[in-house]
Design an enzyme around this catalytic site. Structure first.
Site, PDB file in Angstrom:
ATOM      1  N   GLN B 259       0.836  -1.202   0.000  1.00  0.00           N
ATOM      2  CA  GLN B 259       0.000   0.000   0.000  1.00  0.00           C
ATOM      3  C   GLN B 259       0.866   1.246   0.000  1.00  0.00           C
ATOM      4  OE1 GLN B 259      -3.032  -1.189  -0.212  1.00  0.00           O
ATOM      5  NE2 GLN B 259      -3.635   0.846  -0.885  1.00  0.00           N
ATOM      6  N   HIS B 262       2.463   2.974  -3.207  1.00  0.00           N
ATOM      7  CA  HIS B 262       1.648   3.706  -4.183  1.00  0.00           C
ATOM      8  C   HIS B 262       1.992   5.184  -4.213  1.00  0.00           C
ATOM      9  CE1 HIS B 262      -1.326   1.289  -6.197  1.00  0.00           C
ATOM     10  NE2 HIS B 262      -1.569   0.604  -5.096  1.00  0.00           N
ATOM     11  N   GLU B 327     -10.349   1.835   2.799  1.00  0.00           N
ATOM     12  CA  GLU B 327     -10.555   1.394   1.415  1.00  0.00           C
ATOM     13  C   GLU B 327     -10.366  -0.132   1.328  1.00  0.00           C
ATOM     14  OE1 GLU B 327      -7.440   2.739  -1.110  1.00  0.00           O
ATOM     15  OE2 GLU B 327      -8.545   2.389  -2.981  1.00  0.00           O
ATOM     16  N   HIS B 328      -9.254  -0.607   1.876  1.00  0.00           N
ATOM     17  CA  HIS B 328      -8.961  -2.048   1.881  1.00  0.00           C
ATOM     18  C   HIS B 328      -8.834  -2.525   3.315  1.00  0.00           C
ATOM     19  CE1 HIS B 328      -6.797  -0.448  -1.802  1.00  0.00           C
ATOM     20  NE2 HIS B 328      -7.663  -1.295  -2.340  1.00  0.00           N
ATOM     21  N   ASP B 361      -6.220  -6.097  -6.430  1.00  0.00           N
ATOM     22  CA  ASP B 361      -5.799  -5.052  -7.369  1.00  0.00           C
ATOM     23  C   ASP B 361      -5.795  -5.554  -8.808  1.00  0.00           C
ATOM     24  OD1 ASP B 361      -5.396  -3.068  -5.539  1.00  0.00           O
ATOM     25  OD2 ASP B 361      -3.255  -3.472  -5.273  1.00  0.00           O
ATOM     26  N   HIS B 420     -51.370  20.871  -9.326  1.00  0.00           N
ATOM     27  CA  HIS B 420     -51.163  19.444  -9.099  1.00  0.00           C
ATOM     28  C   HIS B 420     -52.519  18.772  -8.808  1.00  0.00           C
ATOM     29  CE1 HIS B 420     -46.923  20.449  -8.790  1.00  0.00           C
ATOM     30  NE2 HIS B 420     -46.588  19.207  -8.502  1.00  0.00           N
TER      31      HIS B 420
END
Lengths: 433, 433
Positions: B259, B262, B327-328, B361, B420
């Site tokens: 991770q 990145h 996220e993960h 991934d 209406h």
């Protein structure tokens, strides 16, 4: 007078493009003001809310309280006509029944390589619902926003509604009670959005904010997006009616005006293959306008943004309708159902002469929060899915990893992400990598 | 060194709140520049694109062409290693198979009052996919964005990718070919987003834009939102690992670094009930860092945003995980599956020691575009639903309208929307209204 176009005339394509590109909203630039209001609420919390309520709504929150008390809601319900309460309850039951069908299914499966995959849908933990004050304070919108959240399983639905001069429509409280809203605060504007997103001493923050509002509310929602989720930014309402010669001009006129009475920026368009029907509808609109309480608004919308388009055959209207991507589409024609199958872009379709759009606003059961301003090309009306989120699940055994791993190692290395490759190859026992 | 927290220590709650609120991205203020670029593309079209490509990417679009030709993609494929192409094809097939299970079902039913209701899901007509240039030009992301669009039935998938110094990663072209991308243009930045949203002489506009990008791309997506749909605004990636004493420290360390490599703003967190494991993992990270090509990036991320949290029992990690909303999420523990059932907020869960996040991934099949920065509290990863939209359908007979109509009339009048009410009452034959 509304614009009148003939699809057979030489200038039609150009005129239709002008109609498509017409801006009905001038985006008021309130972003600077909104930024300051949000910063103020973040810094001062409840005190900032009290100051804004005093300034904008002439309400002293320190004496009446920020949170609306249970007894206030009880008392408001006593003020509502029984007929209106019954109608709200009828609407609530139908909305709940429709939205219960939208609950998504979880998935879990083992694929041919023995990998265990799936996903799980879970409700968002807490949601804020913005309800405008004054004349745009619609109890039906409270039901349409809060009921799907509760069907989704949201534990905490928090409503904010401003109280100009201390007043809130009792039917709004009734709708909140019926829909299961958990907390109500009498605040509005950008300051209410800030309070929902960041919390104050009294208000716990929520994870997502939904509901329509003015330019300040819209700008505040854009600003807090990311910190919390938001729904769409709602624009002025619109209807497109496709009708053949068999349709009843008075009904069409009434439906065009029902849209137009919302807002001077609303838009009502008729496409028909009958020039005689077009004439009759225009005459009926002019007649019906005379006796309409919201005549000024409806007349402004109709003359400024209304349009009547005559096409050679009604099936020619489909391509135009798909470009317009209307929020509401009514079809009143002999072959209404089969025509509807040619529609690619619309928030909601109302099929046949006995389905006025107003039914969908109140008691159809489907949601009346729908994509405006051509956004039906890429988005959908509000649903249970907007109050849930999906977590994907992946589970490999050692044997499964042995089957998937080599390709992952190859791709990790190809992307220059060697730690990715290593996290797999270590487990594959490839100590060299 | 990463922060080390002990859930049993007195200052823990405060320290955890600091971790939760850490800003990992300084939002560069590029909005003014982006506004000018968009206006320029709207005014000058292809000419503006050519000027920006010359200035930013040192590419002469007038000689190489705005659109990437079929022969260029053919030639790029010849440059790719066969092993990488096979791995991409394997990944593509798994992504397609997983996403095919996400195709939503239409609904049509007649309820107890005889009302015909339902909805219809339709693909968005055209979608733009932004692919970054340079080192962040990942072929796996092309598959993850384009394959679900094609599964959804999107007719026209348009990819934009900048070509700094004329170069585009051949594997990006390969992934585009495998995923079924229909058009590729060699442009990037805010100008590419503007071209997709508004169109130019060469590029027809799309209805929605997806894909990650730098601050300019993100600002441009926010600006064109409304004219077109957009996906989420992606932030730096993150992983949270829950592990007990049975877990393998080297594997955990590798996953934390996968991770961290990145982006210096990426975040890797370990929560464990074993202080010994925590020590072993920290030591393994330090060791593994030494041999990592992207060592500088990974080390910066780990020391700046990494965290190791020790809890009394692993089930105590669930409340923390749900606040972090990662996220993960990896779970490496004896009872990984049952622990996963306590997770409310996460983009994706990777269960068990043999499921490193890197599998997700590339080749798991589920989508790797997932909510970052705690937005898993209110949003989901990319799916087939992001490339479709729902039109609701309502159809009443005269008898059905007679059952629903009175409540709609009541609510229309209660809301002060008489047109209406009239659109319904006219059809009910109540000429008085």
């Amino acid at each position: 007078m509304p614009v009148r176009l003939d699809a057979g005339s030489p200038g039609f394509n150009e005129a239709f493009r002008t109609l498509l590109q017409a801006k009905r909203e001038s985006a008021e630039d309130v972003d600077q003001a909104v930024q300051a209001i949000i910063a103020d609420v973040v810094a001062k919390g409840d005190l900032a809310l009290a100051a804004y309520s005093k300034a904008f709504d002439r309400v002293d929150l320190e004496s009446v309280g920020l949170r609306v008390a249970t007894w206030e809601i009880d008392r408001a319900l006593e003020l509502c006509a029984q007929e209106a309460l019954d109608a709200l309850r009828f609407a609530r039951d139908r909305i709940v029944a429709f939205h219960e069908r939208q609950r998504p299914k979880d998935e879990r499966f083992t694929d041919s390589l023995g990998i265990d995959l799936g996903w799980r849908w879970l409700p968002i933990d807490s949601v804020g619902l913005y309800v405008p004050g004054g004349t745009a304070s619609y109890p039906s919108s409270v039901l349409m926003n809060a009921a799907p959240a509760k069907v989704a399983g949201v534990k905490r639905v928090v409503m904010v509604v401003p109280a100009p001069d201390g007043k809130i429509n009792p039917l709004v409280f009734a709708a909140a009670r019926l829909a299961g809203v958990d907390e109500i605060y009498r605040i509005g504007g950008a300051q209410a959005i800030a309070a929902l997103a960041y919390g104050t001493q009294t208000i716990s923050p929520v994870a997502k904010i939904v509901g329509p509002g003015n330019a300040y509310v819209a700008a505040a929602k854009r600003r807090v997006f990311g910190t919390v989720g938001i729904d769409m930014i709602a624009g002025p309402s619109e209807v497109l009616i496709l009708a053949d010669a068999s349709a009843e001009p008075e009904w069409i006129a009434a439906d065009l005006l029902a849209q137009a009475e919302h807002d001077a920026a609303a838009q009502s368009i008729l496409i028909t293959d009958s020039a005689a029907l077009a004439d009759a509808v225009e005459a009926a609109v002019a007649r019906q306008l005379l006796t309409l309480p919201r005549k000024a608004i409806a007349a402004a919308s109709w003359s400024e943004f209304g349009a009547v388009i005559v096409v050679p055959e009604l099936k020619d209207s489909l391509a135009l309708a798909n470009q317009l991507a209307p929020e509401h589409l009514e079809i009143m024609a002999a072959n209404a159902e089969s025509l509807s199958e040619g529609i690619q872009n619309a928030g909601a379709i109302f099929i046949g002469a006995h389905t006025p759009e107003a039914i969908g606003d109140y008691v159809g059961g489907s949601n009346h929060v729908l994509p405006t301003a051509r956004s039906a090309r890429f988005s959908s009306g509000l649903s249970v899915l907007d109050f849930m989120k999906r977590t994907t699940i992946l589970k490999c055994s050692a044997a499964g990893l042995a089957r998937l791993g080599p390709a992952a190692v190859t791709l990790g290395r190809a992307e220059g992400l060697d730690a990715h490759a290593r996290s797999v190859s270590l487990r594959l026992g490839d100590q060299a990598s």
